[in-house]
Design a protein around this motif. Sequence first.
Motif, PDB file in Angstrom:
ATOM      1  N   CYS A 155      35.620  41.647  24.136  1.00  0.00           N
ATOM      2  CA  CYS A 155      37.036  42.068  24.068  1.00  0.00           C
ATOM      3  C   CYS A 155      37.310  43.005  25.139  1.00  0.00           C
ATOM      4  N   GLU A 156      38.371  42.479  25.729  1.00  0.00           N
ATOM      5  CA  GLU A 156      38.905  42.945  27.317  1.00  0.00           C
ATOM      6  C   GLU A 156      38.957  44.488  27.082  1.00  0.00           C
ATOM      7  N   ARG A 157      39.498  45.006  25.995  1.00  0.00           N
ATOM      8  CA  ARG A 157      39.926  46.427  25.622  1.00  0.00           C
ATOM      9  C   ARG A 157      38.629  47.318  25.368  1.00  0.00           C
ATOM     10  N   CYS A 158      38.002  46.993  24.045  1.00  0.00           N
ATOM     11  CA  CYS A 158      37.038  47.979  23.781  1.00  0.00           C
ATOM     12  C   CYS A 158      35.439  47.738  24.193  1.00  0.00           C
ATOM     13  N   GLY A 159      35.555  46.505  24.738  1.00  0.00           N
ATOM     14  CA  GLY A 159      34.270  45.657  25.074  1.00  0.00           C
ATOM     15  C   GLY A 159      33.060  45.258  23.835  1.00  0.00           C
ATOM     16  N   ALA A 160      33.935  45.165  22.820  1.00  0.00           N
ATOM     17  CA  ALA A 160      32.914  44.684  21.574  1.00  0.00           C
ATOM     18  C   ALA A 160      32.775  43.039  21.844  1.00  0.00           C
ATOM     19  N   PRO A 161      31.277  42.577  21.786  1.00  0.00           N
ATOM     20  CA  PRO A 161      31.116  41.495  21.683  1.00  0.00           C
ATOM     21  C   PRO A 161      32.001  40.420  20.890  1.00  0.00           C
ATOM     22  N   THR A 162      32.401  39.635  21.261  1.00  0.00           N
ATOM     23  CA  THR A 162      33.261  38.519  20.560  1.00  0.00           C
ATOM     24  C   THR A 162      32.745  37.266  20.856  1.00  0.00           C
ATOM     25  N   ALA A 163      33.278  36.272  19.663  1.00  0.00           N
ATOM     26  CA  ALA A 163      33.170  34.773  20.118  1.00  0.00           C
ATOM     27  C   ALA A 163      33.678  34.224  21.213  1.00  0.00           C
ATOM     28  N   TRP A 164      34.833  34.690  21.698  1.00  0.00           N
ATOM     29  CA  TRP A 164      35.545  34.176  22.656  1.00  0.00           C
ATOM     30  C   TRP A 164      36.335  35.179  23.585  1.00  0.00           C
TER      31      TRP A 164
ATOM     32  N   CYS B  54      40.230  42.977  19.709  1.00  0.00           N
ATOM     33  CA  CYS B  54      39.490  42.496  18.619  1.00  0.00           C
ATOM     34  C   CYS B  54      39.845  43.218  17.241  1.00  0.00           C
ATOM     35  N   ASN B  55      39.130  42.588  16.299  1.00  0.00           N
ATOM     36  CA  ASN B  55      39.297  43.519  15.097  1.00  0.00           C
ATOM     37  C   ASN B  55      39.040  44.883  15.068  1.00  0.00           C
TER      38      ASN B  55
END
Length: 232
Positions: free
Chosen positions: A36-45, A50-51
């Motif tokens: 996630c560009e904002r919070c850095g959570a790993p995401t699928a893309w 993110c959520n």
Amino acid sequence: MLDLLLPQRCLVCGATGPQLCAGCRAALPVLGPPLCERCGAPTAWPVRRCNECAGRRLAFATARAAVAYDDAVRLLVAGWKERGLRRLADDAAEVVAGRLPRPGDAVLTFVPPDRDRRITRGYHPAERLAAALAARWSIPCEPLLTRSGRSRRQRGLSLPERRRNVAGVFHARTRPPARIVLVDDVYTSGATVSAAASALRAAGARHVDVVTFARALRGTSPVGLGRGQQPT
Ligand SMILES: [Zn+2]
Ligand SMILES: [Zn+2]
């Protein structure tokens, strides 16, 4: 002192030797894209929100961490925070500097400790990490924030409770520089770093990025804020 007196063992696997052995260092659960560009959570893309952070008012521009806060990292951070194992701040800084790009044209600062906790521990991991990172990146580190009043430990609190618990406890000591990198040891819900970033921005900072050694992942426990995690 404790670092010198106790026989040295790896905090993760128990092997005699450094506090983080080469094998466990190589096995650290490093975080990389897509995020996630904002919070850095790993995401699928790659996503901009993110959520975990969509719809939340976050005072920082981005948050990035070097490793996931899994069981091994939890042991390391516990030794670092609770036992004041100083060498680990350098180890953590080395891992962070190896994973995250050097911020350009910014000043590093850190989330200040609770007064009571600084007195009982006499040691503040976020400050040590920020100082070690500043040395590696050759950028200044300044204590820009103070913490007033008493906040409960964040552990065990829900997200709204965490947000309320840290609202208004941070204040800028002076007018801060325009670009700041705010350092903490663990990103859990983001409530603490957002409150600290909010104080910096209220005092005139234009852009605050967050850098932490570790980051709690929601996917690893149902609520993302499991027992035993450190409050941040
Ligand atoms: Zn080990
Ligand atoms: Zn996010």
